[in-house]
Design a protein around this motif. Sequence first.
Motif, PDB file in Angstrom:
ATOM      1  N   VAL A  85       0.833  -1.201   0.000  1.00  0.00           N
ATOM      2  CA  VAL A  85       0.000   0.000   0.000  1.00  0.00           C
ATOM      3  C   VAL A  85       0.870   1.255   0.000  1.00  0.00           C
ATOM      4  CG1 VAL A  85      -1.656   1.322   1.367  1.00  0.00           C
ATOM      5  CG2 VAL A  85      -1.987  -1.134   1.061  1.00  0.00           C
ATOM      6  N   LEU A  86       1.912   1.281   0.832  1.00  0.00           N
ATOM      7  CA  LEU A  86       2.780   2.454   0.895  1.00  0.00           C
ATOM      8  C   LEU A  86       3.520   2.678  -0.413  1.00  0.00           C
ATOM      9  CD1 LEU A  86       4.278   1.962   4.467  1.00  0.00           C
ATOM     10  CD2 LEU A  86       2.620   3.690   3.777  1.00  0.00           C
ATOM     11  N   CYS A  87       3.718   1.618  -1.183  1.00  0.00           N
ATOM     12  CA  CYS A  87       4.444   1.733  -2.442  1.00  0.00           C
ATOM     13  C   CYS A  87       3.548   2.123  -3.610  1.00  0.00           C
ATOM     14  CB  CYS A  87       5.148   0.407  -2.737  1.00  0.00           C
ATOM     15  SG  CYS A  87       6.106   0.394  -4.270  1.00  0.00           S
ATOM     16  N   HIS A  88       2.295   1.631  -3.591  1.00  0.00           N
ATOM     17  CA  HIS A  88       1.482   1.735  -4.805  1.00  0.00           C
ATOM     18  C   HIS A  88       0.183   2.520  -4.649  1.00  0.00           C
ATOM     19  CE1 HIS A  88       4.102  -1.101  -6.799  1.00  0.00           C
ATOM     20  NE2 HIS A  88       3.919  -1.999  -5.850  1.00  0.00           N
ATOM     21  N   ARG A  89      -0.182   2.931  -3.453  1.00  0.00           N
ATOM     22  CA  ARG A  89      -1.478   3.574  -3.268  1.00  0.00           C
ATOM     23  C   ARG A  89      -1.297   5.021  -2.800  1.00  0.00           C
ATOM     24  NH1 ARG A  89      -2.238  -0.177  -5.833  1.00  0.00           N
ATOM     25  NH2 ARG A  89      -3.570  -1.982  -5.419  1.00  0.00           N
ATOM     26  N   SER A  90      -2.296   5.855  -3.124  1.00  0.00           N
ATOM     27  CA  SER A  90      -2.231   7.271  -2.744  1.00  0.00           C
ATOM     28  C   SER A  90      -3.426   7.717  -1.914  1.00  0.00           C
ATOM     29  CB  SER A  90      -2.130   8.146  -4.006  1.00  0.00           C
ATOM     30  OG  SER A  90      -3.239   7.920  -4.857  1.00  0.00           O
ATOM     31  N   ASP A  91      -4.371   6.810  -1.639  1.00  0.00           N
ATOM     32  CA  ASP A  91      -5.551   7.173  -0.855  1.00  0.00           C
ATOM     33  C   ASP A  91      -5.134   7.480   0.583  1.00  0.00           C
ATOM     34  OD1 ASP A  91      -7.890   5.872   1.079  1.00  0.00           O
ATOM     35  OD2 ASP A  91      -8.656   7.094  -0.563  1.00  0.00           O
TER      36      ASP A  91
END
Length: 641
Positions: free
Chosen positions: A507-513
Amino acid sequence: MPSEPRRPLGHLESEAALLTLRTAPDALAVPLHALLASDIEWSLGEADDVRFALELLAPDDPAVVPELARCPRLDDDQRIRIFAELEALPDSQRRTTLLTVLYQGAPAPAVAHRLAATAGAATVAEKLTRNRRTPARMLRPLARTGEPRVLAALLRSDHREVTDGERARAALGLLRLPSASPVLDAALKQPVGGQARAVWREFAAAAAGYRAEGAVPPAELDRLTALAASDGTPEGLIADLERTRSGRVDEQCLAWSAARPDWAALAARHAREPLPAALADRLVRVDGCPPELARAFLDRSPRDGAGGGSGRIGSGRGGRPMRGAALTTLARTASAALARGLVTPEEAVAGVRPVRNLRALAEHPDLDAVLAGPLRAALAGADAGTLRTAAHLAPACAGGLADLLAAARAAGQAPPDGPLAPEATAFLVLLMDHAEPDTARDVAAALDRYDAVWCGEHSHTGGALLAAARAHRHDPQATDRLLALARRPEQEAQLLRAGLEGVAAGVLCHRSDPELLALAIEAAGEALPGTVERLLGGPGLDPAAGRLLTGRHDLLPRPLLERIDAWLARCAVPRARPEWPQAQDELRRLAREDAPAFAAFRADAAATLRTADAWLIAARLLYEFTGTLEEWTSTAAAMAH
């Protein structure tokens, strides 16, 4: 030398033409429309432009409406709205022509029927009947107008979509005309063959008595009345369905029918043998459909001698499986019944038979949220062994969900021998999606890696995905695959809350929410510094995650925070500002969002640009003009002089 064909305009170019036309003074709308006609014609080939043009329509702005009428890419609601706008045109001949063009372009029968119910339909009916090649599908809706020539055309039509009931109702309508009516005389003289011959003979006999005695003889009237009601019976409706071969029954024609569907006969027929799914889908949409019949339409199980579905479990008791389009039709039927208040969500879940059809309803986009609660309630308290046994029994169960669960409990807790059949595994996904989370995890734990991943991959709600991930959390191959299958933020959030390794890093690598990132930071816990350090040394952080971690001395040591700041500085690549046309942006905003300011600007622009030619120049400038609105109009005025 022939000119080259004009290229289609881009969206912003065509929007500029429409905006200019809307902004120009009302007195110049018609001449300016003539100058911009080619631009508008091309612009309406794009659906976005149609929507924008409709947003610009106003009662005092009829110039765009005729071009919209000829647009091939209107949706149903747009077509109906434009039909209403056209009815207000003062030129009767042009109004009739455009109404006819718009009506003939209606792709769906239901839209044609809605148009045929408006005031302008009578002129359309009169115009269409002048052309004997008008297709029957266009005339059927217009029968409601009572236009005698439409009725005569339907009576004579031998098209397979026209029923004997429609022909008989048309005949009865013609027999209400004066006996000396030229339309009645022409209908009698017109030779008729094919499927229309039988009803025409009854009509001819009734008309002969009508002309001789001044009234239709009772015997002939009774026969025509019976024929008029024939397509409301189960046999007539099924015959119509089979005759059209399209799998569709026009519910609007049923609604127009003087003889309403025989609901009692339909219920009795369905109790003996299920009515065709396509017919049930149309009948449930007709006003007056009884709720008990709508509930019965969800039962597609084989009938015993006394009628009704069986709850027995055994080989073949579920009958031939419904597949593909048939299951989609069943889901549409349930959706329509729920929307019309004929069935409750609880009744829909309980009433689907065979139970294997329930998955098609539970995963339909119009039903999934509505049926989720009743499904969870029905599965509450069921343990993992019961659900696994239920999945094994489901393909052969002709009953409903309650019957299936009762049979599974009666079979005991011993799991079935060998792997589940594909149909049973698919049904197990439905059960895991809506079972209690710990129970679903226990079900997944009894599956091998491949079946568990398959269930997670085909999960609709994410319940089976989470259950499989929790059950196989120590299997790296399984968890990596399941993490990749998480399609929605809420599914990733579930996996984060379950404490699965690797989810926070992904999540920390690929998400921006922001909410999802905050949850990932919380889920990482004490492992957060190591996770961030690995990401900075490898694939990197998403910039949104980096900004969220900046300055968080309570979570990360100073050297790591400095590395995050350096990472964000490298990510901050200056972006060139797109050269959007400033004037067009502002004009679009005023036209859509600020009516008073738009009206004030129109008044100022009308004082600056006084001729249609000046407005044409303004239209050509608008697309690439990067100044203010005032600069746009003053530049166009200067160029016009």
